[in-house]
Design a protein around this motif. Structure first.
Motif, PDB file in Angstrom:
ATOM      1  N   VAL A 136     -91.637 -43.600  -8.658  1.00  0.00           N
ATOM      2  CA  VAL A 136     -90.904 -44.323  -7.610  1.00  0.00           C
ATOM      3  C   VAL A 136     -91.653 -45.577  -7.179  1.00  0.00           C
ATOM      4  N   HIS A 137     -90.972 -46.704  -7.271  1.00  0.00           N
ATOM      5  CA  HIS A 137     -91.482 -47.969  -6.749  1.00  0.00           C
ATOM      6  C   HIS A 137     -91.185 -48.004  -5.256  1.00  0.00           C
ATOM      7  N   SER A 138     -92.137 -48.488  -4.463  1.00  0.00           N
ATOM      8  CA  SER A 138     -91.841 -48.622  -3.032  1.00  0.00           C
ATOM      9  C   SER A 138     -91.813 -50.102  -2.658  1.00  0.00           C
ATOM     10  N   PRO A 139     -91.005 -50.441  -1.642  1.00  0.00           N
ATOM     11  CA  PRO A 139     -90.803 -51.859  -1.322  1.00  0.00           C
ATOM     12  C   PRO A 139     -92.039 -52.503  -0.722  1.00  0.00           C
ATOM     13  N   HIS A 140     -92.135 -53.807  -0.884  1.00  0.00           N
ATOM     14  CA  HIS A 140     -93.251 -54.546  -0.301  1.00  0.00           C
ATOM     15  C   HIS A 140     -93.042 -54.703   1.207  1.00  0.00           C
ATOM     16  N   ARG A 141     -91.785 -54.972   1.586  1.00  0.00           N
ATOM     17  CA  ARG A 141     -91.462 -55.058   3.017  1.00  0.00           C
ATOM     18  C   ARG A 141     -90.861 -53.727   3.447  1.00  0.00           C
ATOM     19  N   ASP A 142     -91.160 -53.299   4.642  1.00  0.00           N
ATOM     20  CA  ASP A 142     -90.587 -52.050   5.149  1.00  0.00           C
ATOM     21  C   ASP A 142     -90.944 -50.868   4.242  1.00  0.00           C
ATOM     22  N   LYS A 143     -92.198 -50.884   3.799  1.00  0.00           N
ATOM     23  CA  LYS A 143     -92.640 -49.887   2.817  1.00  0.00           C
ATOM     24  C   LYS A 143     -92.472 -48.459   3.316  1.00  0.00           C
ATOM     25  N   LYS A 144     -92.877 -48.217   4.550  1.00  0.00           N
ATOM     26  CA  LYS A 144     -92.844 -46.841   5.048  1.00  0.00           C
ATOM     27  C   LYS A 144     -91.408 -46.315   5.082  1.00  0.00           C
ATOM     28  N   ARG A 145     -90.495 -47.157   5.568  1.00  0.00           N
ATOM     29  CA  ARG A 145     -89.106 -46.724   5.630  1.00  0.00           C
ATOM     30  C   ARG A 145     -88.568 -46.443   4.212  1.00  0.00           C
ATOM     31  N   GLY A 146     -88.922 -47.302   3.274  1.00  0.00           N
ATOM     32  CA  GLY A 146     -88.482 -47.117   1.886  1.00  0.00           C
ATOM     33  C   GLY A 146     -89.007 -45.817   1.297  1.00  0.00           C
ATOM     34  N   ILE A 147     -90.261 -45.521   1.571  1.00  0.00           N
ATOM     35  CA  ILE A 147     -90.864 -44.308   1.013  1.00  0.00           C
ATOM     36  C   ILE A 147     -90.264 -43.059   1.653  1.00  0.00           C
ATOM     37  N   VAL A 148     -90.109 -43.108   2.964  1.00  0.00           N
ATOM     38  CA  VAL A 148     -89.518 -41.948   3.648  1.00  0.00           C
ATOM     39  C   VAL A 148     -88.112 -41.676   3.091  1.00  0.00           C
ATOM     40  N   ARG A 149     -87.357 -42.744   2.879  1.00  0.00           N
ATOM     41  CA  ARG A 149     -85.991 -42.576   2.352  1.00  0.00           C
ATOM     42  C   ARG A 149     -86.029 -42.054   0.900  1.00  0.00           C
ATOM     43  N   SER A 150     -86.965 -42.549   0.091  1.00  0.00           N
ATOM     44  CA  SER A 150     -87.068 -42.058  -1.301  1.00  0.00           C
ATOM     45  C   SER A 150     -87.355 -40.565  -1.322  1.00  0.00           C
ATOM     46  N   LEU A 151     -88.218 -40.133  -0.416  1.00  0.00           N
ATOM     47  CA  LEU A 151     -88.542 -38.707  -0.351  1.00  0.00           C
ATOM     48  C   LEU A 151     -87.325 -37.903   0.101  1.00  0.00           C
ATOM     49  N   GLU A 152     -86.619 -38.433   1.108  1.00  0.00           N
ATOM     50  CA  GLU A 152     -85.438 -37.716   1.628  1.00  0.00           C
ATOM     51  C   GLU A 152     -84.359 -37.566   0.563  1.00  0.00           C
ATOM     52  N   VAL A 153     -84.100 -38.651  -0.152  1.00  0.00           N
ATOM     53  CA  VAL A 153     -83.046 -38.596  -1.176  1.00  0.00           C
ATOM     54  C   VAL A 153     -83.432 -37.592  -2.265  1.00  0.00           C
ATOM     55  N   ALA A 154     -84.690 -37.654  -2.711  1.00  0.00           N
ATOM     56  CA  ALA A 154     -85.131 -36.729  -3.760  1.00  0.00           C
ATOM     57  C   ALA A 154     -85.019 -35.283  -3.271  1.00  0.00           C
ATOM     58  N   ARG A 155     -85.394 -35.069  -2.020  1.00  0.00           N
ATOM     59  CA  ARG A 155     -85.334 -33.720  -1.469  1.00  0.00           C
ATOM     60  C   ARG A 155     -83.890 -33.238  -1.382  1.00  0.00           C
ATOM     61  N   SER A 156     -82.993 -34.136  -0.976  1.00  0.00           N
ATOM     62  CA  SER A 156     -81.586 -33.731  -0.817  1.00  0.00           C
ATOM     63  C   SER A 156     -80.949 -33.395  -2.167  1.00  0.00           C
ATOM     64  N   ILE A 157     -81.523 -33.944  -3.235  1.00  0.00           N
ATOM     65  CA  ILE A 157     -81.010 -33.656  -4.579  1.00  0.00           C
ATOM     66  C   ILE A 157     -81.638 -32.377  -5.132  1.00  0.00           C
TER      67      ILE A 157
END
Ligand SMILES: [Zn+2]
Length: 298
Positions: A136-157
């Motif tokens: 997973v690539h994480s964004p340069h801006r708003d990194k924390k929000r991007g990472i939290v969302r990547s984890l949530e989506v993966a978990r929901s799947i």
């Protein structure tokens, strides 16, 4: 020591870089599919790009004693061109299941748009269905929000966290990633972002478990020797050799060997290079005397 750089866009680096990497102990690399600095305009360019990661680039690295694996996926930036994104996602089964592909990646968020999330979710679903690792690539801006969302989506799947590698972390994101049970990778860029000094402090604070160091070197200002250089600094700063080995070799190997695409035993053997070899009639040499190491199989 030997090193694994599990994130480098080596197609944009020269053979000098490959020679320097091999000399510094970089034994294995992963080249994730990403964007190429400007948006592509047709699916055919993705076909050729994915083919080169599996073909010529793998061969080219082998000619300098570096084992090359790749990750295949639609990057987050180009996920925003949805008509093209749909066509690229149709290509996944054709490329992602081939020999040498250790993950779906690099995928994730850039501007954290709905289109990016759709492409990410679809690719995580594909990975789950095929029991693959995800980078997973994480964004340069708003990194924390991007990472939290990547984890949530993966978990929901229902994607298994031990097969999820979140990349480009920093001090603000490491807790979320480790708490989720995923692998936390860190890109060491020269002069900016995560530098080697900060990485040393993170390993001291968190210990080496599930931490991974990479260079993400590409066509921008970056350093294909980031992994060995960071390892050296860690040793100088008193981090024990076993911990250094974990974050610069073993953890990446453990994470990506879950793909079943890495012959771990073969990687431990000193590489034997034969530069008389050709790939589709092409050589990396330009009239130089070929290097042929002892132990090259006939
Ligand atoms: Zn990258």
């Amino acid at each position: 020591m030997r090193y694994f750089d599990p994130h480098i866009h080596v197609t944009s680096r020269t053979t000098d870089d490959l020679e320097r990497m091999a000399a510094a102990g970089v034994r294995a690399i992963i080249e994730p599919a990403f964007w190429v600095g400007q948006p592509r305009t047709s699916v055919g360019t993705f076909v050729d790009y994915f083919s080169s990661l599996l073909g010529w680039e793998r061969f080219r690295a082998s000619q300098f004693g570096v084992a090359h694996y790749c990750a295949i996926g639609l990057n987050s930036k180009e996920a925003n061109n949805e008509p093209l994104a749909r066509e690229v996602l149709e290509l996944l089964p054709r490329f992602a299941l081939k020999e040498g592909v250790v993950a779906i990646g690099e995928i994730g968020f850039d501007e954290i748009t709905a289109a990016e999330e759709r492409a990410y979710a679809r690719q995580v679903e594909f990975a789950r269905a095929h029991d693959m690792v995800v980078m997973v690539h994480s964004p340069h801006r708003d990194k924390k929000r991007g990472i939290v969302r990547s984890l949530e989506v993966a978990r929901s799947i229902g994607f298994p966290m031990q097969k999820l590698v979140i990349d480009h972390n920093n001090e603000e994101t490491i807790d979320d990633v480790l708490a989720a049970g995923a692998w936390a990778a860190f890109t060491i860029y020269p002069h900016t972002k995560m530098g080697s000094e900060r990485m040393v402090e993170l390993v001291k604070k968190y210990g080496p478990e599930r931490l991974i160091v990479d260079s993400s070197a590409d066509w921008g200002v970056s350093d294909p020797l980031s992994v060995p250089k960071t390892a050296r600094l860690m040793l100088e700063r008193g981090i024990d050799a076993r911990a250094v080995e974990l974050v610069t070799w073993q953890n990446a190997l453990d994470a990506y060997a879950q793909s079943g695409q890495i012959d771990v035993e073969a990687l431990l053997v000193e590489p034997a290079v034969d530069q008389t070899r050709l790939y589709a009639d092409n050589s990396v040499l330009r009239g130089q005397a070929p290097r042929i190491d002892a132990g090259v199989p006939n």
